[in-house]
Design an enzyme around this catalytic site. Structure first.
Site, PDB file in Angstrom:
ATOM      1  N   ASP A   1       0.820  -1.216   0.000  1.00  0.00           N
ATOM      2  CA  ASP A   1       0.000   0.000   0.000  1.00  0.00           C
ATOM      3  C   ASP A   1       0.860   1.275   0.000  1.00  0.00           C
ATOM      4  O   ASP A   1       0.584   2.225  -0.738  1.00  0.00           O
ATOM      5  CB  ASP A   1      -0.888  -0.056   1.261  1.00  0.00           C
ATOM      6  CG  ASP A   1      -1.765   1.149   1.395  1.00  0.00           C
ATOM      7  OD1 ASP A   1      -2.606   1.337   0.507  1.00  0.00           O
ATOM      8  OD2 ASP A   1      -1.590   1.914   2.367  1.00  0.00           O
TER       9      ASP A   1
ATOM     10  N   ASP B   1      10.090   9.521   9.496  1.00  0.00           N
ATOM     11  CA  ASP B   1       8.936   9.918  10.298  1.00  0.00           C
ATOM     12  C   ASP B   1       8.221  10.923   9.401  1.00  0.00           C
ATOM     13  O   ASP B   1       8.688  12.061   9.244  1.00  0.00           O
ATOM     14  CB  ASP B   1       9.381  10.574  11.599  1.00  0.00           C
ATOM     15  CG  ASP B   1       8.192  11.002  12.442  1.00  0.00           C
ATOM     16  OD1 ASP B   1       7.102  11.243  11.866  1.00  0.00           O
ATOM     17  OD2 ASP B   1       8.336  11.116  13.669  1.00  0.00           O
ATOM     18  N   HIS B   2       7.120  10.512   8.793  1.00  0.00           N
ATOM     19  CA  HIS B   2       6.576  11.368   7.734  1.00  0.00           C
ATOM     20  C   HIS B   2       6.054  12.703   8.258  1.00  0.00           C
ATOM     21  O   HIS B   2       5.867  13.640   7.491  1.00  0.00           O
ATOM     22  CB  HIS B   2       5.523  10.637   6.892  1.00  0.00           C
ATOM     23  CG  HIS B   2       4.270  10.308   7.621  1.00  0.00           C
ATOM     24  ND1 HIS B   2       4.144   9.201   8.407  1.00  0.00           N
ATOM     25  CD2 HIS B   2       3.096  10.952   7.694  1.00  0.00           C
ATOM     26  CE1 HIS B   2       2.928   9.184   8.929  1.00  0.00           C
ATOM     27  NE2 HIS B   2       2.269  10.235   8.509  1.00  0.00           N
TER      28      HIS B   2
ATOM     29  N   ASP C   1       2.450   4.475  19.006  1.00  0.00           N
ATOM     30  CA  ASP C   1       2.066   4.770  17.626  1.00  0.00           C
ATOM     31  C   ASP C   1       2.270   6.250  17.273  1.00  0.00           C
ATOM     32  O   ASP C   1       2.614   6.569  16.142  1.00  0.00           O
ATOM     33  CB  ASP C   1       0.584   4.389  17.444  1.00  0.00           C
ATOM     34  CG  ASP C   1       0.198   4.259  15.978  1.00  0.00           C
ATOM     35  OD1 ASP C   1       1.014   3.728  15.210  1.00  0.00           O
ATOM     36  OD2 ASP C   1      -0.916   4.675  15.612  1.00  0.00           O
TER      37      ASP C   1
ATOM     38  N   HIS D   1       6.085  10.932  16.163  1.00  0.00           N
ATOM     39  CA  HIS D   1       5.620  12.239  15.668  1.00  0.00           C
ATOM     40  C   HIS D   1       5.597  13.320  16.760  1.00  0.00           C
ATOM     41  O   HIS D   1       6.125  14.408  16.576  1.00  0.00           O
ATOM     42  CB  HIS D   1       4.208  12.123  15.088  1.00  0.00           C
ATOM     43  CG  HIS D   1       4.027  10.959  14.158  1.00  0.00           C
ATOM     44  ND1 HIS D   1       4.967  10.602  13.238  1.00  0.00           N
ATOM     45  CD2 HIS D   1       2.999  10.083  14.007  1.00  0.00           C
ATOM     46  CE1 HIS D   1       4.527   9.550  12.550  1.00  0.00           C
ATOM     47  NE2 HIS D   1       3.346   9.218  13.008  1.00  0.00           N
TER      48      HIS D   1
ATOM     49  N   LYS E   1     -10.105  15.685  13.037  1.00  0.00           N
ATOM     50  CA  LYS E   1      -8.680  15.461  12.750  1.00  0.00           C
ATOM     51  C   LYS E   1      -7.955  16.794  12.882  1.00  0.00           C
ATOM     52  O   LYS E   1      -8.337  17.767  12.243  1.00  0.00           O
ATOM     53  CB  LYS E   1      -8.552  14.924  11.331  1.00  0.00           C
ATOM     54  CG  LYS E   1      -7.123  14.665  10.877  1.00  0.00           C
ATOM     55  CD  LYS E   1      -7.151  14.069   9.475  1.00  0.00           C
ATOM     56  CE  LYS E   1      -5.808  14.136   8.785  1.00  0.00           C
ATOM     57  NZ  LYS E   1      -4.763  13.368   9.434  1.00  0.00           N
TER      58      LYS E   1
HETATM   59  P1  NAP Z   1       1.385  -3.714   3.101  1.00  0.00           P
HETATM   60  O1  NAP Z   1       0.436  -3.047   2.176  1.00  0.00           O
HETATM   61  O2  NAP Z   1       0.900  -4.813   3.966  1.00  0.00           O
HETATM   62  O3  NAP Z   1       2.605  -4.237   2.214  1.00  0.00           O
HETATM   63  C1  NAP Z   1       3.509  -5.203   2.666  1.00  0.00           C
HETATM   64  C2  NAP Z   1       4.421  -5.616   1.536  1.00  0.00           C
HETATM   65  O4  NAP Z   1       5.349  -6.579   2.011  1.00  0.00           O
HETATM   66  C3  NAP Z   1       3.701  -6.223   0.358  1.00  0.00           C
HETATM   67  O5  NAP Z   1       4.331  -5.778  -0.829  1.00  0.00           O
HETATM   68  C4  NAP Z   1       3.945  -7.727   0.568  1.00  0.00           C
HETATM   69  O6  NAP Z   1       3.841  -8.387  -0.660  1.00  0.00           O
HETATM   70  C5  NAP Z   1       5.355  -7.690   1.125  1.00  0.00           C
HETATM   71  N1  NAP Z   1       5.731  -8.879   1.893  1.00  0.00           N
HETATM   72  C6  NAP Z   1       5.104  -9.419   2.972  1.00  0.00           C
HETATM   73  N2  NAP Z   1       5.786 -10.497   3.415  1.00  0.00           N
HETATM   74  C7  NAP Z   1       6.881 -10.610   2.627  1.00  0.00           C
HETATM   75  C8  NAP Z   1       7.983 -11.509   2.603  1.00  0.00           C
HETATM   76  N3  NAP Z   1       8.120 -12.513   3.477  1.00  0.00           N
HETATM   77  N4  NAP Z   1       8.924 -11.326   1.652  1.00  0.00           N
HETATM   78  C9  NAP Z   1       8.818 -10.332   0.752  1.00  0.00           C
HETATM   79  N5  NAP Z   1       7.810  -9.449   0.722  1.00  0.00           N
HETATM   80  C10 NAP Z   1       6.848  -9.591   1.655  1.00  0.00           C
HETATM   81  O7  NAP Z   1       2.076  -2.670   4.078  1.00  0.00           O
HETATM   82  P2  NAP Z   1       2.192  -1.080   3.893  1.00  0.00           P
HETATM   83  O8  NAP Z   1       0.937  -0.443   4.346  1.00  0.00           O
HETATM   84  O9  NAP Z   1       2.686  -0.773   2.528  1.00  0.00           O
HETATM   85  O10 NAP Z   1       3.292  -0.702   4.992  1.00  0.00           O
HETATM   86  C11 NAP Z   1       4.678  -0.913   4.784  1.00  0.00           C
HETATM   87  C12 NAP Z   1       5.476  -0.168   5.847  1.00  0.00           C
HETATM   88  O11 NAP Z   1       5.224   1.218   5.732  1.00  0.00           O
HETATM   89  C13 NAP Z   1       5.136  -0.520   7.297  1.00  0.00           C
HETATM   90  O12 NAP Z   1       6.308  -0.433   8.062  1.00  0.00           O
HETATM   91  C14 NAP Z   1       4.193   0.580   7.733  1.00  0.00           C
HETATM   92  O13 NAP Z   1       4.264   0.806   9.135  1.00  0.00           O
HETATM   93  C15 NAP Z   1       4.795   1.752   6.974  1.00  0.00           C
HETATM   94  N6  NAP Z   1       3.836   2.830   6.705  1.00  0.00           N
HETATM   95  C16 NAP Z   1       2.782   2.624   5.864  1.00  0.00           C
HETATM   96  C17 NAP Z   1       1.907   3.665   5.584  1.00  0.00           C
HETATM   97  C18 NAP Z   1       0.758   3.495   4.618  1.00  0.00           C
HETATM   98  O14 NAP Z   1       0.109   4.500   4.339  1.00  0.00           O
HETATM   99  N7  NAP Z   1       0.501   2.348   4.086  1.00  0.00           N
HETATM  100  C19 NAP Z   1       2.088   4.936   6.198  1.00  0.00           C
HETATM  101  C20 NAP Z   1       3.177   5.102   7.070  1.00  0.00           C
HETATM  102  C21 NAP Z   1       4.046   4.053   7.305  1.00  0.00           C
HETATM  103  P3  NAP Z   1       3.631  -9.985  -0.804  1.00  0.00           P
HETATM  104  O15 NAP Z   1       2.464 -10.341   0.053  1.00  0.00           O
HETATM  105  O16 NAP Z   1       3.404 -10.202  -2.277  1.00  0.00           O
HETATM  106  O17 NAP Z   1       4.898 -10.625  -0.355  1.00  0.00           O
END
Ligand code: NAP
Length: 482
Positions: A16, A178-179, A236, A241, A342
C-alpha cells in the site's frame, strides 16, 4: 541537484505504501529531474508479478495521485521499473536480487549507487538488514537505507535492529522515516523560531508559560485492531511524531542549518529529557480508551481486540526538559483516536503579566496548525473601536490555494532528501534512543498499574477525550484548543 544515478531496491513493492506514496513521489522526482536517465527501481515482494505488471501498477498509482500526467513521460518513467519475486526470509533470493541490481547498475550507468527502501512490516527490517550484509548487496558507490516506522517496539528491540542495520550501514547512511517531519508546518517550526528575532528573544522559560501539542484523529482503529492493540497511542504517535515536534519546539539554536548541526542541537536537548518514574507517570500521564456509540464499536469490541485489552487509544501527558531554552517549562501533549476532528496543532502559551489593562488583556498564544490546514496565528490584544476595552485578535498567515497546491507530499520531500543525502528531517539513533527511554518508562509504570487492577479511563467518542485537568501544572492552565 539533477539526475542522481541510483538503483533503488524497494522491499514491499506491491504494498500500500509503495502504491499510494512512493511511486507517485518518484514520478514527481523524475519530472523534476532529480532522477532521470540513470535510475532503475527494483520492486520486490513474494507475489509472482512480471516487470510489465509492476509498470502497469506504477502507472496506475501515478494516475491515482496526479491529475495531469504526460503519458509519454509516464511510459518512459515506468520503463525504469523491474520486478523481482522475492521472499525476504529466503537467503537464496538475495543472490538473484544482487545479480539484477548489478545488471541494472551497468545498463543505467548508476555508478554503484544504491538506495534500499524497507517498505514492509517492521518485523522484517532486521532480517532484510542482515541479508543485505551477508549477501553483500551494497554497491560500490553510495549506499543508503530508508527505514519505515516503527523502529523497534521498545529500546531493547530498537537496539537489536540498529545493530543488525549497522552491519551494513553507518549511521549517516540510515534514513529513519517519520513522515511528520516532511509536513510543511513541521518544517516551518525552525524558520519561525530562528528567523524572527521577536520569537527568538521570547522563546525561553522567562516568557513561555507552557507548550501544547495536540495530534487528534477522527478515525478509530478500523481494520488495524491487530496491529494497534500491540502498539497503542503512546508507541504509535508519541514515540515518534509528537516527540519530534516537541524536539523542534524545545531545542536550542543550532550552530548553522546543516543537518549535522540540527541533529547536534536536538541531541543536546534530548539528553536533558526528564524520564519519569512511576510516581511521575501516575501524576503526569493519562491513558484512555474510547467507548462505543450506536453505530461504532467500543474499542474493546473492535475486531481483533481482546475484551480485557488495556491498550490506550488516547494518551495525554506533561513532560519537561532540564536544559535548553524551555528548561522546566511544562510541555503538554495529547493524541487520541475518535476525537472530535482530525487536527494537529501546536500552541505556545506566553506568560501573562499584570499590567495596566488587568484581566482585560488576554494571554498571547502562538498557534502553528499542521493538519488539516497549514497556518500560523498569533493571538494578541488591541482596542475596540468604541471605549477603552480590549479585544483579542489573530495575526494570521495561511497559504493561498495556489501555494497550498504546491506543497509537496511529505513522502516526496523525504524521498527527495534521501536522493540528495540530506538527513535533516530523519530520526537519528541518539534521538530515537531517548524517545524510547521515555516511552519505556511510561509503559513500565502502566504495567504496574495494570497489575494493580488499574485501567485506561473510558472516554466518549468524538469529543476531546478524558478529563486531563490533573496533569495541568497550574490550575489556571488549560488547553488552548478545546
Ligand atoms: P502492506 O500493504 O501490507 O505491504 C507489505 C508488503 O510486504 C507487500 O508488498 C507484501 O507483498 C510484502 N511482503 C510481505 N511479506 C513478505 C515476505 N516474506 N517477503 C517479501 N515481501 C513480503 O504494508 P504497507 O501499508 O505498505 O506498509 C509498509 C510499511 O510502511 C510498514 O512499516 C508501515 O508501518 C509503513 N507505513 C505505511 C503507511 C501506509 O500509508 N501504508 C504509512 C506510514 C508508514 P507480498 O504479500 O506479495 O509478499
Amino acid at each position: 541537484m539533477n539526475n542522481i544515478p541510483t538503483v533503488m531496491i524497494l522491499f514491499g513493492g506491491s504494498g500500500d505504501l509503495a502504491h499510494r506514496k512512493i511511486y507517485p513521489a518518484l514520478f514527481n522526482l523524475y519530472r523534476r529531474n532529480v532522477i532521470h536517465d540513470n535510475f532503475a527501481v527494483i520492486g520486490t515482494a513474494r507475489r509472482p508479478w512480471s516487470h510489465e505488471y509492476l509498470r502497469e501498477q506504477v502507472a496506475q498509482a501515478v494516475h491515482e495521485s496526479w491529475e495531469e500526467v504526460d503519458e509519454a513521460q509516464l511510459t518512459e518513467f515506468a520503463s525504469h521499473f523491474y520486478y523481482q519475486s522475492h521472499d525476504v526470509t529466503n537467503v537464496e533470493h538475495y543472490v538473484t536480487l544482487k545479480q539484477l541490481a548489478q545488471e541494472l547498475d551497468e545498463r543505467y550507468e548508476c555508478g554503484g549507487n544504491r538506495i534500499f527502501y524497507m517498505a514492509m512490516a517492521p518485523s522484517f527490517f532486521g532480517t532484510i538488514a542482515e541479508h543485505i550484509a551477508d549477501q553483500h548487496l551494497t554497491g560500490t558507490g553510495f549506499n543508503r537505507l530508508v527505514v519505515e516506522k516503527p523502529f523497534g517496539t521498545d529500546l531493547a528491540s530498537a537496539e537489536v535492529l540498529n545493530q543488525q542495520i549497522r552491519n551494513s550501514f553507518a549511521e549517516d547512511q540510515v534514513f529513519r522515516i517519520d513522515h511528520y517531519l516532511g509536513k510543511e508546518m513541521v518544517q516551518n517550526i525552525l524558520p519561525l523560531r530562528f528567523g524572527n528575532s521577536l520569537f527568538k528573544r521570547i522563546w525561553n522559560a522567562d516568557a513561555v508559560k507552557n507548550v501544547q501539542v495536540t495530534l487528534a484523529e477522527r478515525l478509530g482503529v478500523e481494520a488495524r485492531g491487530d496491529y494497534y492493540n500491540n502498539s497503542g497511542a503512546l508507541r504509535d504517535m508519541v514515540q515518534n511524531h509528537i516527540m519530534q515536534i516537541i524536539t523542534l519546539l524545545a531545542m536550542p539554536e543550532p550552530k548553522d542549518l546543516s543537518d549535522k548541526a540540527i541533529h547536534a542541537a536536538k541531541e543536546d536537548l534530548l539528553a536533558s529529557l526528564v524520564i519519569p518514574d512511576e510516581k511521575a507517570v501516575s501524576e503526569n500521564i493519562i491513558r484512555g480508551q474510547y467507548l462505543g456509540t450506536e453505530t461504532t464499536f467500543e474499542y474493546v469490541k473492535e475486531p481483533n481486540v481482546a475484551e480485557d485489552s488495556k491498550t490506550e487509544t488516547y494518551v495525554a501527558g506533561r513532560l519537561e526538559f532540564s536544559k535548553g531554552p524551555l528548561a522546566g517549562v511544562p510541555v503538554y501533549f495529547r493524541t487520541g483516536k475518535e476525537m472530535r476532528e482530525k487536527k494537529t496543532r501546536v500552541d505556545v502559551v506566553f506568560k501573562d503579566e499584570a499590567g495596566l489593562y488587568g484581566d482585560k488583556a488576554k494571554t498571547n498564544v502562538l498557534t502553528i496548525e499542521i493538519d488539516p490546514v497549514n497556518q500560523v496565528y498569533f493571538r494578541l490584544n488591541g482596542k475596540i473601536v468604541a471605549g477603552g476595552d480590549l479585544r483579542l485578535e489573530r495575526f494570521r498567515y495561511r497559504y493561498s490555494e495556489d501555494e497550498q497546491a504546491e506543497v509537496p507530499d511529505g513522502y516526496e520531500r523525504l524521498i527527495h532528501d534521501v536522493f540528495v543525502n540530506d538527513s535533516t528531517n530523519f530520526t537519528k539513533w541518539e534521538e530515537l534512543k531517548q524517545y524510547w527511554r521515555f516511552v519505556d518508562a511510561v509503559e513500565a509504570a502502566w504495567q504496574k498499574q495494570n497489575a494493580a487492577g488499574e485501567k485506561p479511563v473510558k472516554y466518549r467518542p468524538y469529543g476531546m477525550g478524558p478529563d486531563t485537568s490533573k496533569i495541568l501544572a497550574d490550575p489556571e492552565d488549560g488547553w488552548i484548543y478545546k
